[in-house]
Design a protein around this motif. Structure first.
Motif, short mmCIF file in Angstrom:
data_model
loop_
_atom_site.label_atom_id
_atom_site.label_comp_id
_atom_site.label_asym_id
_atom_site.label_seq_id
_atom_site.Cartn_x
_atom_site.Cartn_y
_atom_site.Cartn_z
N GLN A 347 0.78 -1.26 0.01
CA GLN A 347 -0.05 -0.07 0.04
C GLN A 347 1.05 1.23 0.09
O GLN A 347 0.30 2.22 0.24
N ASN A 348 2.02 1.04 -0.20
CA ASN A 348 3.03 2.10 -0.31
C ASN A 348 3.22 2.96 1.22
O ASN A 348 3.40 3.97 1.15
N ILE A 349 3.15 2.13 2.29
CA ILE A 349 3.19 2.75 3.45
C ILE A 349 4.34 1.79 4.17
O ILE A 349 4.37 0.81 4.25
N VAL A 350 5.47 2.63 4.68
CA VAL A 350 6.54 2.15 5.38
C VAL A 350 6.43 2.67 6.87
O VAL A 350 5.91 3.81 7.16
N HIS A 351 6.61 1.68 7.76
CA HIS A 351 6.44 1.78 9.14
C HIS A 351 7.33 2.91 9.87
O HIS A 351 7.28 3.63 10.46
N ARG A 352 8.68 2.49 9.65
CA ARG A 352 9.77 3.27 9.74
C ARG A 352 10.09 3.44 11.24
O ARG A 352 11.23 4.26 11.78
N ASP A 353 9.53 2.51 12.10
CA ASP A 353 9.65 2.42 13.48
C ASP A 353 9.48 1.10 14.20
O ASP A 353 8.81 1.14 15.16
N ILE A 354 9.92 0.11 13.38
CA ILE A 354 9.65 -1.15 13.95
C ILE A 354 10.56 -1.71 15.12
O ILE A 354 11.74 -1.33 15.02
#
Length: 503
Positions: A347-354
């Motif tokens: 969906q072109n969404i990156v979490h960036r804080d896993i």
């Protein structure tokens, strides 16, 4: 027709005496009579005449004057005495006229007052329904203290209290007490808010070190948007997380706040724009392993996201040597997180804080949920440029630390760090400063998980090593590939793709 000359002379003498207010005999009780008539006149003018309409009052006054005139003439003719009625009639007529005029003016003034009351009350209702509490309060100030007005004032105080405008709410309750001291529990609420005068200023700060939950049980629960705040769930770099209730559908939600106090004025508009844009994107995610975002809102000092409240706790509690999960369980949890990330990346969404703190896990039900999609980027983009790094640098990928473009491969790296920590209870890199930590991540080799925990298989070593490659292109091509690798390990090592069934 013949007339009696004596009668004519008597009438003439009487009329002359009336004109000159003279008589041959003045009654000795005339002063008492004047006093009695004055008292009776006052009683009539003050208590009886106001009961009549003006027309009826004028008619009654005329009857009284005529009656007194007839009594005066009849007494003069019969007893050759003049009574002190003319002065009483003049006084009565003048006073009655003034009373009628005053009553008319008073009725007009009262009518105008009630018209103003009704208009002000309706305006106050409209302002209240629109959430403009200060305007509603100003509109109600000139209103009479009717039950409807007092109830609306109380409702305004409740809303001010819930919106954390505690000093304003205390003043509103005090205004209500001044108008009607025993109206509901207004006095108790006013006293409770006044006792919190200094702590209130602290609790309205939504930075990560302050809580919205009020210490006094006398007060209404605060609200954010339409959500009632029940208690604090936790704290993060950008704000406090609360347990809330949506009263419309009786659903519990987790509410994560973003405090505007954490950012400079120049950055705030950019922060808000990104926050709402990415929160909207996160709200479109629909996956069983991703916390559902229900709503996003804004108050004067913060923005907030209302999301699914997940039973269980974050994996933070499972990263020490004494609290590590079974190996098979770690495989399953990380595989589900990888599948959730793969869906988000599509969906072109990156979490960036896993990190473990953003992974919710209920060990009883086996439910795994990834939280905080899209939020970390806002913190990183705004704060790292000024040298104040929020988020979790120990889980950041090398490209994220360098400020390069962040893709799904960065989430794969962060998930590799999380897997490393869940297996060993240690982090692959550490440092006594951010600069030292960044140097370690960018340049150094970590200790193999097998050296820290010899019972781990060579297969999981390969999974960790591939996920923690410093070059994004050398990592797993997708989070789905990493999930497939972990499920392959579960099949080879535990005979099942879902290891929790084997445990």
């Amino acid at each position: 027709m013949a007339t009696d000359p004596g009668l004519g002379a008597s009438v003439a003498t009487t009329l002359l005496a009336l004109q000159n207010q003279k008589t041959l005999v003045r009654p000795s009780w005339r002063h008492w009579m004047t006093g009695v008539l004055a008292v009776m006149g006052l009683f009539y003018l003050l208590w009886i005449q106001p009961l009549f309409r003006n027309s009826m009052a004028m008619m009654m006054g005329a009857v009284i004057i005529i009656t007194l005139s007839v009594i005066q003439v009849a007494w003069q003719l019969s007893y050759q005495q003049i009574l002190p009625l003319p002065l009483v009639m003049v006084w009565f007529t003048a006073t009655s006229a003034m009373m009628l005029l005053w009553k008319q003016r008073r009725r007009q003034w009262t009518q105008l007052q009630w018209e103003n009351h009704n208009i002000s009350y309706q305006l106050g209702q409209q302002w209240y329904q629109q959430g403009r509490l200060d305007e509603a309060l100003a509109a109600l100030r000139p209103c009479n203290s009717t039950e409807a007005v007092l109830t609306l004032l109380y409702d305004i105080g409740v809303q001010q209290e819930r919106k954390r405008q505690y000093q304003e709410a205390a003043r509103t309750y005090q205004l209500l007490v001044d108008r009607k001291p025993k109206f509901k529990d207004a006095r108790k609420r006013a006293d409770a808010l006044q006792q919190l005068s200094e702590p209130v200023q602290v609790t309205t700060d939504f930075s990560a070190t302050h809580s919205l939950v009020m210490p006094s049980q006398e007060l209404n629960k605060p609200i954010l948007g339409r959500y009632e705040i029940e208690r604090e769930l936790g704290r993060g770099a950008m704000g406090v997380v609360y347990l809330g209730l949506d009263p419309k559908i009786s659903r519990r939600v987790a509410i994560k706040t973003l405090s505007y106090r954490e950012f400079d004025t120049a950055q705030l508009n950019v922060i808000k724009e990104r926050f709402f844009r990415e929160a909207e994107a996160a709200g479109r995610l629909n996956h069983p392993n991703i916390v559902t975002v229900y709503d996003v809102g804004e108050e004067t000092d913060l923005a907030f996201i209302a999301m699914d409240y997940v039973e269980g706790k974050s994996l933070d509690r499972c990263v020490s040597e004494s609290t590590l999960l079974p190996i098979a369980e770690v495989y399953e949890v990380v595989a589900e997180v990888a599948e959730a990330l793969a869906y988000a990346h599509q969906q072109n969404i990156v979490h960036r804080d896993i990190k473990p703190g953003n992974i919710m896990y209920d060990q009883n039900s086996g439910q795994v949920k990834v939280a905080d999609f899209g939020i970390a980027r806002i913190v990183d983009d705004s704060k790292t440029k000024t040298g104040d790094m929020l988020g979790s640098p120990v889980y950041m990928s090398p490209e994220q630390l360098k400020g390069s473009k962040v893709t799904g491969a960065s989430d794969v790296y962060s998930l590799g760090v999380t897997l490393y920590q869940l297996l060993t209870g240690a982090l692959p890199f550490s440092g006594d400063s951010i600069a030292n930590l960044a140097y370690q991540i960018l340049n150094k080799k970590y200790i193999s998980v097998r050296e820290l925990r010899p019972e781990l298989s060579a297969g999981v070593v390969r999974v960790v090593n591939k996920a923690l490659q410093k070059e994004p292109s050398k990592r797993y091509e997708s989070a789905a590939e990493m999930a497939s690798a972990l499920r392959g390990l579960m099949t080879r090592e535990f005979g099942r793709s879902d290891s929790r069934k084997a445990s």
